[in-house]
Design an enzyme around this catalytic site. Structure first.
Site, PDB file in Angstrom:
ATOM      1  N   ASP A 115      -6.818 118.536  67.057  1.00 14.55           N
ATOM      2  CA  ASP A 115      -6.093 118.024  68.218  1.00 14.55           C
ATOM      3  C   ASP A 115      -6.526 118.851  69.430  1.00 14.55           C
ATOM      4  O   ASP A 115      -7.141 119.915  69.286  1.00 14.55           O
ATOM      5  CB  ASP A 115      -4.591 118.151  67.966  1.00 14.55           C
ATOM      6  CG  ASP A 115      -3.757 117.873  69.194  1.00 14.55           C
ATOM      7  OD1 ASP A 115      -3.914 116.789  69.769  1.00 14.55           O
ATOM      8  OD2 ASP A 115      -2.977 118.763  69.588  1.00 14.55           O
TER       9      ASP A 115
ATOM     10  N   ASP B  54      -4.486 119.047  73.095  1.00 12.06           N
ATOM     11  CA  ASP B  54      -3.364 119.622  73.855  1.00 12.06           C
ATOM     12  C   ASP B  54      -2.407 120.356  72.926  1.00 12.06           C
ATOM     13  O   ASP B  54      -1.868 119.780  71.986  1.00 12.06           O
ATOM     14  CB  ASP B  54      -2.609 118.526  74.606  1.00 12.06           C
ATOM     15  CG  ASP B  54      -3.429 117.923  75.729  1.00 12.06           C
ATOM     16  OD1 ASP B  54      -3.967 118.693  76.542  1.00 12.06           O
ATOM     17  OD2 ASP B  54      -3.537 116.680  75.791  1.00 12.06           O
TER      18      ASP B  54
END
Length: 215
Positions: free
Chosen positions: A12, A14
Site C-alpha cells: 500500500d 498512504d
C-alpha cells in the site's frame, strides 16, 4: 519470525510507504469546510484512507450526493495547491526496499491513489526504481475489491500464495483476504495492531527494520 516461500511483496502507499495520513485528513476537512458540508472528524476521515477518492467521498458524505463531484475536485485542489502538511517517507523505507530488491523480491504497489498522483510521488521520491508494477484506483475497482491484486498477480504470472500484501489499514487486510492472499500489517499508519488483528495478518510490525527482518 521469518516468512518463507514468497516472491512478490505488494505495498500500500498512504500510511504504509508515505506518512500522508495527516495531510489526507486535513485536505478532506478543508474540502468539506469550503463547500459548507459537515466536516468529518479525524477518526472518520482517516478510516476511509485506502479507498478510491470517489468511494471515500461517498462513504464520508452519504447525505450530500449533490456535492460529491465538488468535494472530489475540492480535495484535489487543496491536496496539490493549498495544504502544506508534510508527507515524508516513513523512516527506513528506502533502505528496506533496496534490501528487499537485493534479496530478489519483486515489489509492487496497490493503492487507492489516482494513477496521476502515484506516478507523481514515485518520481518525486525516487522510489519508482524499486517497484516493478503498480495498480491504482484508476486501474481497478476500489479496495477492498481484489481486482488490484489479481491484476498484479496476472502481470507476473504468479499465484496468491506467492505474494504478500503489506498495508496499514483494515481495508488493506480485507483486500488481501478477498484475494485469498496473506497480509502483513504495519502499525505506523492508520490502524493499530489490535485494530488489524481481526483480519488475521500473518505478522504485524511497528517499523521498516522489523518488516525487513520478516523476509
Amino acid at each position: 519470525m521469518k516468512i518463507a516461500n514468497k516472491r512478490l511483496l505488494i505495498f500500500d502507499w498512504d500510511g504504509t510507504v508515505m506518512d500522508s495520513v495527516p495531510k489526507i485528513v486535513a485536505t478532506l476537512q478543508s474540502a468539506a469546510r469550503q463547500l459548507r458540508v459537515p466536516e468529518p472528524d479525524y477518526h472518520s476521515a482517516k478510516n476511509i484512507i485506502g479507498l478510491s477518492l470517489d468511494t471515500a467521498v461517498e462513504t464520508l458524505f452519504p447525505d450530500y450526493a449533490h456535492s460529491h463531484d465538488a468535494l472530489v475536485e475540492g480535495y484535489k485542489h487543496h491536496y496539490l495547491s493549498v495544504d502544506t502538511t508534510p508527507t515524508p517517507l516513513f523512516e527506513g523505507v528506502e533502505e528496506t526496499l533496496h534490501a528487499l530488491k537485493a534479496k530478489g523480491y519483486t515489489l509492487a504497489v496497490a493503492t487507492g491513489k489516482s494513477r496521476k498522483g502515484l506516478d507523481r510521488l514515485l518520481a518525486e521520491t525516487g522510489l519508482h526504481r524499486f517497484f516493478d508494477f503498480t495498480r491504482t484506483a484508476c486501474d481497478a475497482e476500489s479496495k477492498p475489491h481484489p481486482q488490484m491484486l489479481t491484476q498484479i498477480l496476472q502481470h507476473f504470472s504468479m499465484d496468491a500464495d506467492d505474494a504478500v500484501m503489506i498495508g496499514d489499514t483494515q481495508i488493506d487486510m480485507q483486500l488481501a483476504a478477498n484475494a485469498q492472499m496473506d497480509a502483513v500489517g504495519v502499525t505506523f499508519g492508520v490502524h493499530s495492531s489490535a485494530e488489524l488483528a481481526p483480519y488475521k495478518p500473518i505478522a504485524t510490525v511497528d517499523s521498516y527494520p522489523a518488516l525487513l527482518a520478516l523476509f
